[in-house]
Design an enzyme around this catalytic site. Structure first.
Site, PDB file in Angstrom:
ATOM      1  N   GLU A   1       5.636  -3.485   1.100  1.00  8.48           N
ATOM      2  CA  GLU A   1       5.779  -3.197  -0.327  1.00  8.48           C
ATOM      3  C   GLU A   1       4.969  -1.926  -0.546  1.00  8.48           C
ATOM      4  OE1 GLU A   1       5.189  -2.813  -3.935  1.00  8.48           O
ATOM      5  OE2 GLU A   1       4.095  -4.713  -4.016  1.00  8.48           O
ATOM      6  N   GLY A  51       0.826  -1.200   0.000  1.00  9.45           N
ATOM      7  CA  GLY A  51       0.000   0.000   0.000  1.00  9.45           C
ATOM      8  C   GLY A  51       0.860   1.250   0.000  1.00  9.45           C
ATOM      9  N   SER A  52       0.305   2.305   0.576  1.00  2.10           N
ATOM     10  CA  SER A  52       0.991   3.603   0.502  1.00  2.10           C
ATOM     11  C   SER A  52       2.127   3.697   1.530  1.00  2.10           C
ATOM     12  CB  SER A  52      -0.016   4.719   0.778  1.00  2.10           C
ATOM     13  OG  SER A  52      -0.473   4.610   2.111  1.00  2.10           O
ATOM     14  N   GLY A  68       2.583   2.429   5.433  1.00  2.00           N
ATOM     15  CA  GLY A  68       3.779   1.729   5.903  1.00  2.00           C
ATOM     16  C   GLY A  68       4.407   2.395   7.120  1.00  2.00           C
ATOM     17  N   CYS A  78       2.237  -0.028  -8.854  1.00  2.00           N
ATOM     18  CA  CYS A  78       3.323   0.528  -8.032  1.00  2.00           C
ATOM     19  C   CYS A  78       4.598   0.573  -8.855  1.00  2.00           C
ATOM     20  CB  CYS A  78       3.480  -0.226  -6.731  1.00  2.00           C
ATOM     21  SG  CYS A  78       3.728  -1.956  -6.944  1.00  2.00           S
TER      22      CYS A  78
HETATM   23  C1  UN1 Z   1       1.888  -3.663  -7.885  1.00  2.00           C
HETATM   24  O1  UN1 Z   1       1.617  -2.720  -8.616  1.00  2.00           O
HETATM   25  O2  UN1 Z   1       1.615  -3.619  -6.638  1.00  2.00           O
HETATM   26  O3  UN1 Z   1       5.645  -5.798 -11.936  1.00  2.00           O
HETATM   27  C2  UN1 Z   1       2.433  -4.960  -8.344  1.00  2.00           C
HETATM   28  C3  UN1 Z   1       4.453  -5.529 -12.133  1.00  2.00           C
HETATM   29  C4  UN1 Z   1       3.437  -6.539 -11.686  1.00  2.00           C
HETATM   30  C5  UN1 Z   1       3.125  -6.381 -10.235  1.00  2.00           C
HETATM   31  C6  UN1 Z   1       2.837  -4.982  -9.785  1.00  2.00           C
HETATM   32  N1  UN1 Z   1       3.959  -7.864 -11.925  1.00  2.00           N
HETATM   33  O4  UN1 Z   1       4.086  -4.503 -12.680  1.00  2.00           O
END
Ligand code: UN1
Length: 501
Positions: A259, A237-238, A242, A293
């Site tokens: 993450e 998440g954000s 975290g 992300c």
């Molecule tokens: C995410 O955005 O939390 O590498 C995961 C990637 C994907 C997973 C992204 N396999 O863009």
């Protein structure tokens, strides 16, 4: 034409095919689709009593599961992978309905789940410990890996099922039950995954209590954060989240896998293959409507190429079809909420104040009423100002220029986040220097920042949180390590030559 009732019916059908058919329809958790904002169903959030019972049940189940041989645990994940394969299109349909991803990306997300099940199945016979030479005669020194305990998983809306599977497939073969708090906006995909996993467990004779879904808001997450029975909390998440989760789990000496946000950059050098670069950049920046992300947010381009490359990307951005993800040819679906667009607008205004020039995009565009559809924005920036150093979870690509390679790397590393990074170059020295100097958990050459395979460890440094999920040796976070010394002699030599008596 797609209509509101159709979406609710499609969701109900896909859920039923996955084994979820007794959905309450009158709860306070209103599930909508970002496609047009309409309601899919109303669920009951998990009560505090149910939450406690779920954790208790998971903790009790741990006692038996930890003693089940890892390859037998692997059989559960093998069956889960088969069921995911069988229901790939059902899950993808739910991902499109709940998140607004285009079907190809939704199917890709489910493929990640299948892949990680394969990986975890193999892993179930490869949870290797090391042996080391003992300094004492007749002694064996080794390390062994043991199940850790209940794993709490907090996942985000943007990868509602893949991130769960990275954690769950690995946790299960490592001997750990899972309690899962999905994003409040994606409970349906979570219920579908839970039903498939329960079915797999029933079919292979694994205990029922291995998996629990907890639906609700941040209070549910907080309960996991503070519960000492949660041995590992894996939270996606954000950065803001975290900062709360990390210290609170640490205060009870729990283990945390974070993450968090990324602010991913790519350097484009004079030798780059520009056709390939443009294709990679467009997918990385505009794919998933900028809501990965790993989305590419900063392009650091050699000044000799900047005008040409910016022009080509602008043309490609303008050609992207934006709209209902179920419509043929659409590549960019909706943002998850109005709030996302407000954040995008605010960032673009700040970029403008900082002297940025909007080359294209950043506007609301036509799509089904009730959805938030925007054109990906391309902004040339004079400097890496504060707004560029922040992650805005929307499709904005900032372009910065450089003349000296070391400056490009310094710009690249000059943000608080450290998830993913890329370089586009045909110069081997530049490529190798970048791989050595990028401070991110993921560093790529001649591909974009997003779309990582499950076989590698996934995660990043600095404010991204330091956690690693999915492939490679990420499994070690889900187990505890014991160092064992076995004396098979009839003497008792002490280490370091100590004499005692
Ligand atoms: C995410 O955005 O939390 O590498 C995961 C990637 C994907 C997973 C992204 N396999 O863009």
């Amino acid at each position: 034409m797609n209509t509101t009732a159709q979406y609710a019916a499609r969701a109900a059908d896909a859920l039923a095919r996955c084994g979820v058919d007794n959905l309450a329809a009158d709860g306070s958790l209103v599930v909508t689709t970002p496609i047009d904002g309409t309601e899919l169903v109303r669920l009951h959030p998990t009560s505090a009593t149910e939450l406690d019972a779920a954790i208790t049940n998971a903790a009790e189940t741990f006692a038996g599961w930890r003693a089940t041989p890892a390859p037998v645990r692997g059989a559960l994940v093998r069956r889960l992978g088969e069921l995911l394969t069988e229901h790939k299109s059902d899950l993808a349909e739910l991902v499109t309905l709940e998140v607004g991803k285009i079907p190809s990306e939704a199917l890709g997300e489910v493929q990640e789940m299948i892949d990680v099940c394969d990986f975890a199945l193999g892993l179930s016979r490869q949870l290797y410990g090391r042996t080391m030479p003992s300094e004492r005669p007749g002694h064996r020194l080794m390390e062994t890996w043991h199940p850790l305990g209940v794993v709490g998983v907090i996942s985000a809306f943007n990868f509602p099922v893949a991130v769960w599977s990275w954690n769950t497939a690995i946790a299960l073969v490592c001997g750990d039950p899972v309690v899962w708090k999905p994003s409040e906006v994606t409970p349906l995909t979570a219920l579908a995954c839970d039903a498939l996993l329960r079915r797999a467990a029933a079919e292979v004779g694994a205990p029922e209590g291995l998996h629990h879904v907890l639906l609700g808001d941040a209070a549910v997450g907080e309960a996991l954060v503070d519960d000492p029975r949660i041995a590992l909390l894996s939270a996606t998440g954000s950065i803001r989240m975290g900062r709360i989760v990390g210290p609170r789990v640490a205060a009870r000496f729990g283990r945390c896998l974070l993450e968090l946000g990324g602010n991913n950059g790519a350097i484009v050098t004079p030798s780059a293959d520009l056709d390939l670069t443009v294709r990679a950049v467009v997918f990385a920046a505009a794919g998933t409507a900028g809501q990965r992300c790993t989305t590419l947010r900063r392009l650091i381009v050699h000044s000799s190429l900047a005008d040409d490359l910016t022009g080509r990307i602008a043309t490609a951005f303008s050609g992207l079809r934006i709209g209902n993800p179920f419509d043929e040819g659409v590549l960019v679906g909706p943002l998850i909420s109005d709030h996302s667009y407000e954040a995008m607008r605010a960032a673009l205004d700040r970029a403008d104040d900082d002297g940025g020039i909007l080359v294209t995009g950043g506007e609301r565009v036509d799509g089904p009423d009730g959805g938030v559809y925007v054109s990906p924005a391309l902004v040339r920036m004079p400097d890496q100002t504060d707004v560029v150093r922040e992650e805005t979870f929307a499709p904005i690509l900032y372009v910065l220029t450089y003349d000296d390679f070391d400056d490009a790397v310094a710009l690249h590393n000059g943000v608080p986040q450290g998830l993913s990074s890329s370089i586009f170059t045909l110069d081997q020295r530049e490529a190798e220097r970048f791989l050595a100097q990028s401070d991110c958990g993921i560093a790529n050459v001649n591909i974009g920042t997003s779309g990582a395979e499950i076989g590698g460890a996934f995660g990043g440094e600095k404010e991204t949180g330091g956690g690693r999920e999915s492939g490679s040796d990420s499994w070690k976070t889900y187990m505890r390590r014991a160092t064992n010394t076995v004396n098979y002699s009839d003497e008792l030599p002490l280490a370091q030559g100590v004499e005692f008596g």
